[in-house]
Design a protein around this motif. Structure first.
Motif, short mmCIF file in Angstrom:
data_model
loop_
_atom_site.label_atom_id
_atom_site.label_comp_id
_atom_site.label_asym_id
_atom_site.label_seq_id
_atom_site.Cartn_x
_atom_site.Cartn_y
_atom_site.Cartn_z
N ALA A 105 -9.86 -5.13 -5.34
CA ALA A 105 -9.92 -6.60 -5.34
C ALA A 105 -8.91 -7.21 -4.38
CB ALA A 105 -9.69 -7.13 -6.75
N ASN A 106 -7.77 -6.56 -4.23
CA ASN A 106 -6.70 -7.09 -3.38
C ASN A 106 -6.09 -5.93 -2.60
OD1 ASN A 106 -4.78 -8.81 -2.26
ND2 ASN A 106 -3.39 -8.60 -4.00
N PRO A 107 -6.80 -5.45 -1.56
CA PRO A 107 -6.36 -4.23 -0.86
C PRO A 107 -5.19 -4.45 0.08
CG PRO A 107 -8.34 -5.08 0.17
CD PRO A 107 -8.06 -5.96 -1.01
N THR A 108 -4.11 -5.00 -0.45
CA THR A 108 -2.91 -5.18 0.35
C THR A 108 -2.15 -3.86 0.44
OG1 THR A 108 -1.60 -5.79 -1.59
CG2 THR A 108 -2.73 -7.57 -0.41
N ALA A 109 -1.19 -3.82 1.33
CA ALA A 109 -0.40 -2.59 1.49
C ALA A 109 0.33 -2.24 0.19
CB ALA A 109 0.60 -2.76 2.64
N ASP A 110 0.84 -3.25 -0.51
CA ASP A 110 1.57 -2.99 -1.76
C ASP A 110 0.65 -2.40 -2.82
OD1 ASP A 110 3.94 -3.85 -0.72
OD2 ASP A 110 3.83 -5.87 -1.59
N GLN A 111 -0.55 -2.96 -2.96
CA GLN A 111 -1.50 -2.44 -3.95
C GLN A 111 -1.92 -1.02 -3.60
OE1 GLN A 111 -2.31 -3.46 -6.78
NE2 GLN A 111 -2.36 -5.68 -6.92
N ARG A 112 -2.13 -0.77 -2.30
CA ARG A 112 -2.53 0.58 -1.89
C ARG A 112 -1.42 1.58 -2.20
NH1 ARG A 112 -4.31 -2.05 2.95
NH2 ARG A 112 -2.72 -0.98 4.18
N ARG A 113 -0.18 1.20 -1.89
CA ARG A 113 0.94 2.11 -2.16
C ARG A 113 1.09 2.37 -3.65
NH1 ARG A 113 3.57 -0.55 2.27
NH2 ARG A 113 4.37 -2.14 0.85
N ARG A 114 0.88 1.35 -4.47
CA ARG A 114 1.00 1.53 -5.91
C ARG A 114 -0.04 2.52 -6.43
NH1 ARG A 114 -0.19 -2.98 -10.60
NH2 ARG A 114 0.50 -1.71 -12.37
N LEU A 115 -1.28 2.35 -5.99
CA LEU A 115 -2.35 3.25 -6.44
C LEU A 115 -2.12 4.67 -5.93
CD1 LEU A 115 -5.06 3.87 -7.74
CD2 LEU A 115 -6.19 3.01 -5.67
N VAL A 116 -1.82 4.80 -4.65
CA VAL A 116 -1.63 6.14 -4.08
C VAL A 116 -0.42 6.83 -4.71
CG1 VAL A 116 -0.99 7.37 -1.97
CG2 VAL A 116 -2.79 5.64 -1.91
N GLY A 117 0.65 6.07 -4.96
CA GLY A 117 1.82 6.66 -5.61
C GLY A 117 1.51 7.16 -7.01
N THR A 118 0.71 6.39 -7.75
CA THR A 118 0.33 6.81 -9.10
C THR A 118 -0.51 8.08 -9.05
OG1 THR A 118 0.36 4.53 -9.91
CG2 THR A 118 -0.90 6.12 -11.19
N LEU A 119 -1.45 8.16 -8.10
CA LEU A 119 -2.29 9.35 -8.00
C LEU A 119 -1.49 10.57 -7.56
CD1 LEU A 119 -5.51 7.82 -6.40
CD2 LEU A 119 -5.11 8.45 -8.79
N HIS A 120 -0.50 10.37 -6.69
CA HIS A 120 0.37 11.49 -6.31
C HIS A 120 1.12 12.02 -7.52
CE1 HIS A 120 0.74 10.79 -1.68
NE2 HIS A 120 -0.40 11.34 -2.03
N GLN A 121 1.68 11.11 -8.32
CA GLN A 121 2.42 11.55 -9.50
C GLN A 121 1.50 12.27 -10.48
OE1 GLN A 121 4.38 8.44 -11.74
NE2 GLN A 121 5.91 9.86 -12.51
N LEU A 122 0.29 11.76 -10.64
CA LEU A 122 -0.67 12.42 -11.52
C LEU A 122 -0.99 13.83 -11.03
CD1 LEU A 122 -3.75 10.85 -13.18
CD2 LEU A 122 -4.09 12.88 -11.80
N SER A 123 -1.14 13.98 -9.71
CA SER A 123 -1.45 15.29 -9.14
C SER A 123 -0.32 16.28 -9.37
CB SER A 123 -1.73 15.16 -7.64
OG SER A 123 -2.90 14.42 -7.40
N VAL A 124 0.91 15.84 -9.15
CA VAL A 124 2.05 16.73 -9.36
C VAL A 124 2.15 17.11 -10.84
CG1 VAL A 124 4.56 16.93 -9.22
CG2 VAL A 124 3.31 15.81 -7.39
N ASP A 125 1.95 16.13 -11.72
CA ASP A 125 2.02 16.39 -13.16
C ASP A 125 0.95 17.39 -13.57
OD1 ASP A 125 2.86 16.16 -15.77
OD2 ASP A 125 1.72 14.35 -16.17
N ARG A 126 -0.26 17.21 -13.05
CA ARG A 126 -1.35 18.12 -13.40
C ARG A 126 -1.05 19.53 -12.89
NH1 ARG A 126 -6.17 20.36 -11.78
NH2 ARG A 126 -7.82 20.28 -13.34
N TRP A 127 -0.52 19.63 -11.69
CA TRP A 127 -0.17 20.94 -11.14
C TRP A 127 0.87 21.63 -12.02
CZ3 TRP A 127 3.26 24.40 -9.35
CH2 TRP A 127 2.83 25.34 -8.40
N LEU A 128 1.87 20.86 -12.47
CA LEU A 128 2.92 21.43 -13.30
C LEU A 128 2.36 21.91 -14.64
CD1 LEU A 128 6.00 21.89 -13.41
CD2 LEU A 128 6.21 19.62 -14.44
N LEU A 129 1.49 21.11 -15.25
CA LEU A 129 0.89 21.51 -16.53
C LEU A 129 0.00 22.73 -16.38
CD1 LEU A 129 0.05 17.98 -17.95
CD2 LEU A 129 1.56 19.64 -19.02
N THR A 130 -0.59 22.90 -15.19
CA THR A 130 -1.44 24.06 -14.96
C THR A 130 -0.66 25.36 -15.14
OG1 THR A 130 -2.83 22.81 -13.43
CG2 THR A 130 -2.92 25.20 -13.26
#
Length: 452
Positions: free
Chosen positions: A345-370
Motif C-alpha cells: 500500500a505504501n512502498p516507501t524505502a522505510d516500509q520496504r526495509r521493515r518488511l525485508v528486515g523482518t523476513l531476514h530475521q525469520l529466515s535466520v530464526d528458521r535456519w537456527l531451529l532447523t
C-alpha cells in the motif's frame, strides 16, 4: 570444557552460520525487493488488478483481506477455496482485525506427561472456525479456477489472461506429497525427494455422543501418554495426542512432531487408529462408528521453499513460513500479511526495509531451529516429553518467543533453557545430534541446503 560451554559455543556457531547463509534460505527477498521497487516507481500501470493472490489458504486469504482493509483491490484465485484443516492460535497472538466469530473455542489447555502428570500450558489457546474465517478473509473478488503463472505480472486462468502489478504465490509447499500439484517444482526442489514431516490424523467425537455419555474431555495441547499399549508399531515415530473443542464436538488428533518416514496411507491409518484409541481413553464407551475421521495433516518441514516462481512473490508455506520444530503457524501468516499489505500500500524505502528486515530475521530464526530437527528425530516418546517440557513449562514470554517464528533472541533463550534443564544423558544426545544431518538420504533438503 564444561558441557554448558560446549553448547553455548555450538549455538554461537549455528547463529553465525545462519546469519551468513540467510540469503540462501527460505524467505529470500531479492525478488521481493525488485517487485516493491517497481511498484514504487510505477504503482499500477495497465493491469486488471493491482495484486493477484494465488492460493486461498490462511496466508493468501489473510493477505487478500489485509489489502482490502487498505482499499487495494486484489483478486484471490484458488480452484478449491476451502480451508480443510483445523487451525489453532494462541489468544495473545490474535490480530485485532480478526472477527470474534472466527473463534470457535477458547481453552486453557494442559500438557500431559508420559507419566500421566498434568500441568497447565499457561496460555489461552483458540480453535478457529474455518467457515467464519473464510467468510471474513475471502470476501471480495474470488475466482474458483486453476491458474498458471506466466511471468511476474501475468497469470493464465483458463482462456483468460490477467495482469497485475504484483503476483503473490500462496499455494503452499510445492513438494507437499498429499496435495494435488498445482504447479511444477523447480529442478532443485524435484531433486529433494526425501523430507522430514509433521504428520497428524484427527477424528471427531460428535456433540450428540458427548451429550449421551455425559463426558467432556479436557483441552489438551500435548498428551505424551501412549494412546494404547498396542495401537502403534515399534518402528513408528513417537506421537502425542491433541484434544480440542470443535464446533461439531471434540477433535482428537494423533500427531508425529517430526519423522523421516514417508506419509503413506498405511501410516495415516495407524495414526487414525491411535486417535480412536486415545478418544476411548477419555470416553471408554465409544465404538468405532461413533468417531468420524475429519483430517489428515502433512507438513513438510525442510522443503527448500521461498524462491520466486516466474517472478511471483511467495508467501506462507511457499515462502518457508514454517517453524521446523512446531510446524505451520497461522499466527505468523497473519502477522506477515499485515506487513506485506503495508509495504504494498505504501512502498516507501522505510516500509520496504521493515518488511525485508523482518523476513531476514525469520529466515535466520528458521535456519537456527532447523538445527534441532535431527534431535527430534532421535528422541523416543519419553525423551520427547522431557525435551519439550522446559519450553512448555516456561514463563509465558519465554514460551511465546520460542514458539513464534521470527523472534531470534527468544529462540536462542529457549534453546538454551531446553538444554540446561535436560538430564545429563539427554544433554549428550542433544550435543551428538544438534546441527547434524538426519538420516533422510543424501538428497534431502536438509543435507542439500539447510546445513551447508
Amino acid at each position: 570444557m564444561p558441557i554448558t560451554d560446549t553448547v553455548r559455543h555450538r549455538l554461537q556457531a549455528l547463529l553465525k552460520r545462519a546469519t551468513r547463509n540467510q540469503q540462501a534460505l527460505p524467505g529470500r527477498t531479492a525478488s521481493l525487493k525488485r517487485a516493491l521497487h517497481r511498484l514504487a516507481a510505477s504503482p499500477l500501470g495497465c493491469v486488471d488488478y493491482p495484486v493477484i493472490v494465488l492460493g486461498a489458504g490462511p496466508a493468501g486469504s489473510a493477505l487478500h483481506a489485509a489489502l482490502r482493509r487498505r482499499s487495494i483491490a486484489s483478486l484471490l484465485i484458488d480452484p478449491y477455496p476451502v480451508m480443510r484443516n483445523t487451525y489453532g492460535i494462541f489468544a495473545d497472538e490474535i490480530p485485532s482485525w480478526l472477527d470474534k466469530r472466527c473463534i470457535a473455542a477458547v481453552t486453557k489447555p494442559v500438557v500431559v506427561t508420559a507419566d500421566g502428570d498434568r500441568f497447565p500450558l499457561g496460555r489461552k489457546y483458540c480453535l478457529l472456525d474455518n467457515a467464519a474465517l473464510a467468510s471474513q478473509l475471502q470476501a471480495g473478488d474470488l475466482l474458483e479456477h486453476p491458474a498458471t503463472i506466466v511471468d511476474a505480472h501475468t497469470v493464465q486462468v483458463g482462456e483468460q489472461t490477467l495482469r497485475a502489478a504484483l503476483i503473490i504465490d500462496a499455494r503452499g509447499n510445492r513438494l507437499h506429497p498429499m496435495a494435488n500439484q498445482r504447479r511444477e517444482p523447480t529442478l532443485s526442489e524435484s531433486k529433494a525427494v526425501e523430507q522430514v514431516y509433521q504428520l497428524a490424523s484427527g477424528v471427531l467425537i460428535p456433540q450428540h455422543v458427548l451429550d449421551e455419555s455425559g463426558i467432556t474431555p479436557p483441552a489438551v495441547w500435548m498428551d505424551f501418554q501412549p494412546p494404547h499399549a498396542h495401537s502403534l508399531p515399534d518402528d513408528c515415530s513417537p506421537t502425542f495426542g491433541y484434544i480440542m473443542p470443535h464446533p461439531a464436538g471434540i477433535l482428537v488428533e494423533e500427531t508425529i512432531l517430526a519423522t523421516a518416514q514417508p506419509p503413506t496411507p498405511e501410516l495415516f491409518d495407524t495414526l487414525t487408529t491411535a486417535a480412536c484409541e486415545r478418544a476411548r481413553r477419555y470416553i471408554p464407551t465409544l465404538v468405532a462408528d461413533q468417531l468420524t475421521p475429519v483430517e489428515q495433516v502433512c507438513i513438510p518441514l525442510l522443503a527448500p521453499t521461498g524462491t520466486a516462481v516466474d517472478g511471483a512473490i511467495p508467501i506462507g508455506a511457499a515462502a518457508g513460513w514454517i517453524n521446523p520444530v512446531t510446524g505451520y503457524s497461522v499466527a505468523t501468516s497473519f502477522r506477515l500479511a499485515d506487513l506485506f499489505a503495508a509495504a504494498i500500500a505504501n512502498p516507501t524505502a522505510d516500509q520496504r526495509r521493515r518488511l525485508v528486515g523482518t523476513l531476514h530475521q525469520l529466515s535466520v530464526d528458521r535456519w537456527l531451529l532447523t538445527a534441532a530437527v535431527p534431535v527430534l528425530l532421535a528422541l523416543n516418546r519419553r525423551q520427547l516429553d522431557t525435551f519439550l517440557r522446559p519450553v512448555l513449562c516456561a514463563p509465558q514470554p519465554v514460551q511465546r518467543a520460542f514458539l513464534t517464528l521470527g523472534d531470534l533472541s527468544g529462540t536462542l533463550r529457549g534453546m538454551w533453557q531446553v538444554f540446561i534443564r535436560q538430564p545429563l544423558p539427554l544433554q549428550g544426545l542433544i550435543l551428538r545430534h544438534m546441527g547434524t544431518r538426519p538420516n533422510t538420504g543424501a538428497n534431502s533438503p536438509l543435507n542439500q541446503q539447510q546445513l551447508s
